[in-house]
Scaffold this motif. Structure first.
Motif, mmCIF file in Angstrom:
data_model
loop_
_atom_site.group_PDB
_atom_site.id
_atom_site.type_symbol
_atom_site.label_atom_id
_atom_site.label_comp_id
_atom_site.label_asym_id
_atom_site.label_seq_id
_atom_site.Cartn_x
_atom_site.Cartn_y
_atom_site.Cartn_z
ATOM 1 N N ALA A 1 -35.297 5.258 -33.696
ATOM 2 C CA ALA A 1 -34.255 5.178 -32.680
ATOM 3 C C ALA A 1 -34.914 4.934 -31.325
ATOM 4 N N PRO A 2 -34.258 4.216 -30.435
ATOM 5 C CA PRO A 2 -34.844 3.994 -29.103
ATOM 6 C C PRO A 2 -35.154 5.323 -28.412
ATOM 7 N N PRO A 3 -36.360 5.505 -27.886
ATOM 8 C CA PRO A 3 -36.722 6.784 -27.265
ATOM 9 C C PRO A 3 -36.027 7.041 -25.939
ATOM 10 N N VAL A 4 -35.616 5.969 -25.257
ATOM 11 C CA VAL A 4 -34.869 6.107 -24.005
ATOM 12 C C VAL A 4 -33.602 5.277 -24.118
ATOM 13 N N ASP A 5 -32.554 5.761 -23.480
ATOM 14 C CA ASP A 5 -31.247 5.118 -23.595
ATOM 15 C C ASP A 5 -31.096 4.061 -22.511
ATOM 16 N N PRO B 1 -28.147 7.192 -29.437
ATOM 17 C CA PRO B 1 -26.899 7.052 -28.669
ATOM 18 C C PRO B 1 -26.383 5.621 -28.605
ATOM 19 N N ALA B 2 -27.290 4.654 -28.563
ATOM 20 C CA ALA B 2 -26.856 3.256 -28.494
ATOM 21 C C ALA B 2 -26.132 2.846 -29.769
ATOM 22 N N ALA B 3 -26.620 3.319 -30.915
ATOM 23 C CA ALA B 3 -25.959 3.002 -32.184
ATOM 24 C C ALA B 3 -24.587 3.652 -32.262
ATOM 25 N N TYR B 4 -24.473 4.872 -31.735
ATOM 26 C CA TYR B 4 -23.176 5.545 -31.741
ATOM 27 C C TYR B 4 -22.171 4.811 -30.859
#
Length: 396
Positions: A272-276, A143-146
């Motif tokens: 990908a980061p496991p937590v946002d 989600p952070a990349a998006y």
């Protein structure tokens, strides 16, 4: 039947031959060309087929005889031949065409998109590129990349509006010295270039694939497996290098340390980061009451308050009062939870720590660092990744 064929066609041939010494009107010339074309195309096998088919169709010439259909223009030299039955890709049923496009790799879709506008509209569809995005980038894009991509796109739109405004202002100035049509042609030449929709998945995929877009992700064993980061995973900004199929990583500055850059990071060390969460924010643990000895966990840790958190691999251990016998172990009933980091030697101060499962927040000090939130690992893929990165020697 062959006799019938000759009787029917030969009078027409003799008629055309008798006209060769006379000047012909344009329509007669076209008819003559048609006759020549007819005899050129009809082979021995075509005649034999005709004879066989005539047994059942006495008065009708078979449709297979007309192998080609003609389209004439006012000039004979512009006449063209169009093969009958020649099918375009666009003539395929919609479902079949979608199935074909769905099996093409990204390079194939890009090539097909350049054929025509109709194929382009199909080949840039999000539902086709979503599969390729998930297959290649799904493991390291979160989600952070998006959000970063959306922010990047909004900046591009804003800058394009500013450029357009500047262009219009310059047009007014240059129109004093140059004819307006000359300036307008130069501006239109750049604006007519075809471009992808900024919000399309294809556009995002190509930005990632070419390395033009830096995105947030996490790197295992940062800085080429530096001993101070073994069995950890830290946030970084990544850019893909298509020539080497690896990544360049930029780690954020912390304390007095400047930005650290690492090259040639392989896919196997990314996720990908496991937590946002921001790497500076404490993760609120929701698994503390379920922790039991033997559970695989990740815990946030940072050297001091100025540093970002990294995720470190460990396992839940037994209390000192417990001998480890599963039949008598009551460690899961205790408020205290022992966390072990077995990559360190038994006498190391980094070997284990203890937290309170009831009111755990960030705990620690400037000497031993600060421990933050905890997450349990239930995925075998995550656990096997950590074990694959296990150091060859025990750390002190």
């Amino acid at each position: 039947m062959l006799l019938y064929f000759f009787i029917t066609c030969f009078p027409f041939i003799f008629f055309l031959k008798s006209l060769t010494s006379k000047s012909l009107p344009p329509w007669a010339t076209e008819m003559r060309l048609l006759s020549l074309w007819f005899w050129k195309e009809v082979s021995f096998f075509s005649i034999s087929k005709f004879i066989k088919n005539s047994l059942s169709y006495f008065t009708t010439i078979p449709s297979k005889m007309s192998l080609k259909k003609m389209s004439f223009t006012s000039k004979v030299d512009k006449f063209e031949e169009v093969e009958e039955g020649l099918m375009s890709v666009l003539d395929l049923p919609e479902l079949v065409l979608e199935c074909i496009l769905g099996r093409l790799p990204p390079a194939g879709l890009c090539s097909m998109a350049g054929v025509c506008s109709s194929l382009r509209s199909r080949c840039i569809s999000d539902h086709l590129w979503e599969k390729h995005m998930k297959k290649k980038w799904g493991r390291i894009i979160g989600p952070a990349a998006y959000r970063e991509w959306q922010w990047h796109m909004s900046l591009r739109k804003d800058s394009s509006h500013v450029k357009q405004g500047k262009t219009k202002g310059l047009l007014r100035i240059f129109s004093i010295f140059r004819p307006f049509w000359w300036i307008k042609s130069k501006v239109d030449d750049g604006s007519n270039q075809s471009s992808l929709p900024d919000d399309s998945i294809m556009s995002w995929f190509l930005a990632l694939e070419t390395g033009k877009f830096w995105f947030p992700a996490q790197v295992y064993n940062r800085e080429n497996g530096h001993v101070g980061f073994m069995l950890s995973c830290y946030d970084a900004e990544l850019s893909y290098d298509p020539r080497t199929d690896t990544f360049q990583a930029r780690y954020p500055p912390h304390g007095r340390k400047a930005v650290a850059i690492e090259n040639s990071v392989p896919w196997e060390r990314l996720r990908a980061p496991p937590v946002d969460n921001s790497p500076h924010d404490l993760h609120i643990s929701d698994c503390l009451h379920e922790l039991r000895p033997g559970d695989n966990i990740e815990i946030q840790w940072r050297r001091n308050k100025e540093f970002p958190y990294g995720w470190w691999y460990g396992v839940v251990g037994h209390l000192e009062s417990c001998d480890g016998n599963k039949n008598y172990c009551r460690c899961h009933n205790s408020d205290m939870v022992v966390l072990e980091f077995n990559q360190y030697s038994p006498g190391s101060r980094w070997r284990h720590t203890a937290i309170n499962r009831k009111d755990h927040r960030e705990v620690g000090n400037e000497a031993d660092g600060f421990y933050g939130g905890i997450r349990t690992l239930s995925s075998e893929e995550e656990i096997s990744t950590w074990k694959r990165l296990w150091p060859s020697e025990i750390l002190e």
